[in-house]
Design an enzyme around this catalytic site. Structure first.
Site, mmCIF file in Angstrom:
data_model
loop_
_atom_site.group_PDB
_atom_site.id
_atom_site.type_symbol
_atom_site.label_atom_id
_atom_site.label_comp_id
_atom_site.label_asym_id
_atom_site.label_seq_id
_atom_site.Cartn_x
_atom_site.Cartn_y
_atom_site.Cartn_z
ATOM 1 N N TYR A 129 -43.075 17.238 13.806
ATOM 2 C CA TYR A 129 -43.601 15.908 13.463
ATOM 3 C C TYR A 129 -44.819 16.013 12.538
ATOM 4 C CZ TYR A 129 -44.625 10.945 14.582
ATOM 5 O OH TYR A 129 -44.842 9.588 14.544
ATOM 6 N N SER A 131 -40.210 21.220 18.369
ATOM 7 C CA SER A 131 -40.715 19.858 18.576
ATOM 8 C C SER A 131 -39.743 18.858 17.935
ATOM 9 C CB SER A 131 -42.131 19.737 18.009
ATOM 10 O OG SER A 131 -42.732 18.546 18.444
ATOM 11 N N GLN A 132 -40.198 18.079 16.937
ATOM 12 C CA GLN A 132 -39.271 17.174 16.260
ATOM 13 C C GLN A 132 -38.084 17.944 15.689
ATOM 14 O OE1 GLN A 132 -40.194 13.721 13.243
ATOM 15 N NE2 GLN A 132 -40.112 15.624 12.099
ATOM 16 N N ASP A 136 -47.018 21.466 28.633
ATOM 17 C CA ASP A 136 -46.798 20.746 27.382
ATOM 18 C C ASP A 136 -46.904 19.237 27.617
ATOM 19 O OD1 ASP A 136 -45.985 19.719 24.961
ATOM 20 O OD2 ASP A 136 -44.189 20.949 24.794
ATOM 21 N N HIS A 159 -47.884 22.748 23.969
ATOM 22 C CA HIS A 159 -46.826 22.476 22.995
ATOM 23 C C HIS A 159 -46.631 23.618 22.007
ATOM 24 C CE1 HIS A 159 -43.851 19.942 21.267
ATOM 25 N NE2 HIS A 159 -44.472 19.812 20.103
#
Length: 323
Positions: A92, A188-189, A274, A303
């Site tokens: 992201y 992540s994204q 996270d 994260h």
């Protein structure tokens, strides 16, 4: 940060009863059919990146709406025959950056395609792709999570997930790539996009979702105050009258539903501290994954997950998978 989510024993058994839209498959079939009505126009322009052991190509292809999407395509200079290709998606706020930011997979002997993220690429690494047709008609919380969120047709991630599938098609179009051995990856994204692409493209060879985002939105928005999920909570805080409408739209973009349609091998990861992508949201997708699967848990990490430790796991996983 102490542990805040379910215990490991609970995580492995966590299968939330999520409401799947009755026309989920039809919606995505129509969306991809519309995108494929535009020519892919994948182009690979050789550029001098200063690297002599890796060939570098400036990638462009047509994504959602026929919009031009940028990327990188890297090949090991010393190669023979068609290569497996790792298609990578970005976290992201990040963009494709520079070609030398993406060396590990090419150095390991694989082709790799990196998809730039439309409209992002200005927070932690630069990007080169705009979002020329937002189509959003509602106000939004800062960020991308609520852009066009009141309708599934205008939601930002409809465009981005479509781009992710088209990136796989771009990889297959290159003559140096074995089209039957495409592996999708990202953190992540990027991890969420790899799950979506795997669920929508039935021919992907394997997936490597790393601390994936975009999974189990309803839970994520209620158990963490961290962005980007907080953007959804903030929007609902202000727009109290459309809460169910918002989550009804998000149901079309939930990684849990894509995971149910993914039958290829996968290596996931999660971290028990996270706050950005809580482990229960990751396990909601992992436990619904239909193919063979493994997950690496990093107990005392946030994260950042496993970082280089996880890359080591991924390299080993792919090597064994490809024989």
């Amino acid at each position: 940060m102490a542990f805040f989510d379910l215990s490991p024993e609970e995580l492995y058994n966590y299968r939330p009863a999520l409401k799947e839209p009755h026309d989920f498959d039809e919606f995505w079939q129509n969306t991809l059919q519309e995108a494929r009505s535009y020519p892919l126009d994948a182009s690979f322009e050789a550029v001098d990146s200063g690297m002599v052991q890796v060939e570098t190509y400036d990638l462009s292809f047509r994504g959602f709406g026929g919009h031009p999407i940028k990327g990188w395509f890297l090949l090991p200079t010393n190669r023979s025959g068609k290569l497996p290709c790792i298609v990578q998606y970005i976290g992201y706020g990040g963009g494709r950056g520079f070609a030398y930011d993406w060396l590990p997979w090419a150095c390991a002997g694989y082709a790799t395609l990196i998809m730039d993220t439309r409209g992002q690429g200005s927070v932690w690494r630069k990007g080169d792709t705009g979002d020329p047709e937002p189509g959003d008609t509602n106000p939004q919380a800062p960020g991308f999570m609520t852009r066009g969120i009141l309708k599934r047709e205008t939601y930002y991630y409809r465009r981005l997930i479509t781009d992710a599938v088209r990136a796989v098609e771009a990889a297959r179009s290159h003559t140096a790539v074995d089209p039957e051995r495409i592996i999708v990856a990202g953190g992540s994204q990027g991890g969420g996009l790899s799950i979506a692409a795997a669920g929508l493209d039935g021919q992907i060879y394997a997936a490597l979702p790393n601390v994936p985002f975009l999974c189990h939105y309803r839970r994520a928005a209620t158990i963490t105050d961290a962005n980007p999920y907080k953007e959804i909570a903030q929007f609902c805080h202000t727009h109290r009258d459309v809460e169910e409408q918002i989550f009804g739209v998000l149901d079309y973009f939930d990684g849990v539903h894509f995971a149910k349609r993914a039958g290829m091998p996968a290596l996931f990861s999660t971290a028990l501290m996270d706050l950005i992508c809580p482990p229960s949201t990751v396990f909601a997708a992992y436990n619904n994954w239909q193919g063979s699967k493994e997950i690496k848990i990093y107990n005392f990490n946030g994260h950042e997950g496993g970082e280089s430790f996880q890359l080591r796991e991924q390299l080993s996983f792919v090597r064994k998978l490809l024989g």
